[in-house]
Design a protein around this motif. Structure first.
Motif, PDB file in Angstrom:
ATOM      1  N   LEU A  24      19.861 -34.171  77.885  1.00 29.53           N
ATOM      2  CA  LEU A  24      19.165 -35.454  77.999  1.00 29.53           C
ATOM      3  C   LEU A  24      18.218 -35.681  76.837  1.00 29.53           C
ATOM      4  CD1 LEU A  24      18.145 -37.990  79.596  1.00 29.53           C
ATOM      5  CD2 LEU A  24      16.456 -36.463  80.644  1.00 29.53           C
ATOM      6  N   GLY A  26      15.930 -39.164  76.110  1.00 31.62           N
ATOM      7  CA  GLY A  26      15.693 -40.515  76.596  1.00 31.62           C
ATOM      8  C   GLY A  26      14.311 -41.019  76.255  1.00 31.62           C
ATOM      9  N   ILE A  82      18.743 -43.991  77.573  1.00 30.67           N
ATOM     10  CA  ILE A  82      19.246 -42.634  77.391  1.00 30.67           C
ATOM     11  C   ILE A  82      20.171 -42.665  76.184  1.00 30.67           C
ATOM     12  CG2 ILE A  82      20.685 -40.796  78.349  1.00 30.67           C
ATOM     13  CD1 ILE A  82      19.716 -41.603  81.130  1.00 30.67           C
TER      14      ILE A  82
END
Length: 352
Positions: A24, A26, A82
């Motif tokens: 991830l 983001g 994201i």
């Protein structure tokens, strides 16, 4: 770098989110909480780099502040992104991880669907955060709000048509729709039912032909559709639809669509207006999808929701668009400035 971007957009906060385990990366951008806790969609896109992602999130967050303010909804403006291709990079674990970052903000930001995310993604996020404005009905949310967004864009078109042609009726008006996702396709059906003559385009040619067959439209190439010889063009795909390359080639009298940040820049918007074209300011026109948001972020959440009142707020987009156009004409202002003043009056009154 982050402070420069905050200053540039007049924003309150950027939260950078990283989880090495899920991949991830983001951004949560909170532009304003003057009217109340902030909300805005969660977009997933393969940005070139972190700076592009932050800039996009902040620009979209600012638009959400003005969208809520212009709609009279007591919610602040935010947006989240994201970084990654949703078709290959998205996973349940990644979404749960991002949900935990949202939850850590304690209700300062609530997320909703956007480009690259959907109702199923919201259900996965709900496993790790309670702060969501988009959920399927079976999960306690308002469900698909693309129909209210399309309904609101139609009302903005009607207000523009009245301003340009002297009548809000769209029967026999020619309309070109760019982008046939959830909102664009529903807008096509609404306009076809009203008797408009349609030209449609989508990067998915099969989708374009299916919608065209359903509503009796002609199919155009996505790269050419905004230059169609029609009364109205409706950008319903990604932003920057009207840009340096096509602003002088738009023949339509009216630009009114569902996309965010339709104009690539303020200068482009002003150039379009200087050519005698009328445009519906995007965050006024596409606000039909946010009519449930203040209900979703209340704690405790009210047990029932007045859907008739929500639809009345959607239909009021006609009046708000009309007010923007009239104010701009009377005061010789760019349409974008007239809309900003409408929103800023709400923000000013709330901050006193």
């Amino acid at each position: 770098m982050s402070f420069e971007l905050l200053d540039e957009c007049g924003a309150k906060k950027i939260v950078l989110c990283r989880d090495a385990e899920t991949g991830l990366r983001g951004v949560i951008a909170i532009h304003s909480t003057t009217l109340g806790p902030a909300a805005g969609g969660l977009r997933m896109k393969a940005y070139a780099d972190e700076r592009e992602a932050m800039r996009d999130a902040l620009r979209l967050a600012r638009a959400m502040t003005y969208k809520y303010a212009a709609s009279g909804i007591a919610v602040g403006g935010a947006k989240a992104v994201i970084i990654g291709d949703p078709s290959t990079h998205k996973s349940d674990e990644l979404l749960r991880s991002f949900g935990r970052f949202i939850e850590e903000l304690g209700g300062e930001y609530s997320a909703g669907e956007d480009v690259g995310t959907n109702g199923h993604d919201m259900e996965i996020l709900a496993e790790s955060t309670q702060w969501l404005v988009s959920l399927p009905e079976e999960a306690g949310g308002p469900g698909d709000v693309s129909h209210t967004t399309a309904r609101g864009v139609r009302q903005a078109m009607r207000a523009c048509a009245e301003h340009v042609f002297g009548s809000p009726e769209l029967t026999d008006r020619s309309v070109a729709i760019q982008g046939l996702g959830q909102v664009g396709a529903k807008l096509a059906r609404l306009l076809a039912a009203e008797g408009a003559r349609l030209v449609v385009a989508d990067i998915d040619d099969e989708r374009a032909r299916a919608v065209a067959d359903e509503v009796g439209a002609r199919v155009a190439a996505p790269e050419d559709i905004l230059e169609s010889d029609v009364d109205i063009v409706a950008p319903c795909a990604l932003g920057d639809a009207v840009n340096e390359h096509n602003v002088n080639r738009i023949h339509a009298n009216i630009v009114a669509g569902a996309a965010n940040n339709v104009m690539a820049s303020e200068a482009i918007a002003d150039r379009l207006q200087s050519r005698g074209r009328v445009y519906a300011v995007d965050y006024v026109a596409n606000a039909g999808g946010i009519v449930y948001d203040d209900w979703m972020i209340q704690r405790p959440r009210p047990a029932t929701f007045d859907h008739d009142a929500a639809l009345a707020r959607v239909d009021a987009i006609y009046d708000r668009t009309r007010e923007v156009l009239q104010r701009a004409t009377a005061d010789e202002l760019p349409y974008r400035v007239a809309a900003e003043r409408l929103a800023e009056a709400t923000l000013h009154n709330a901050s006193r």
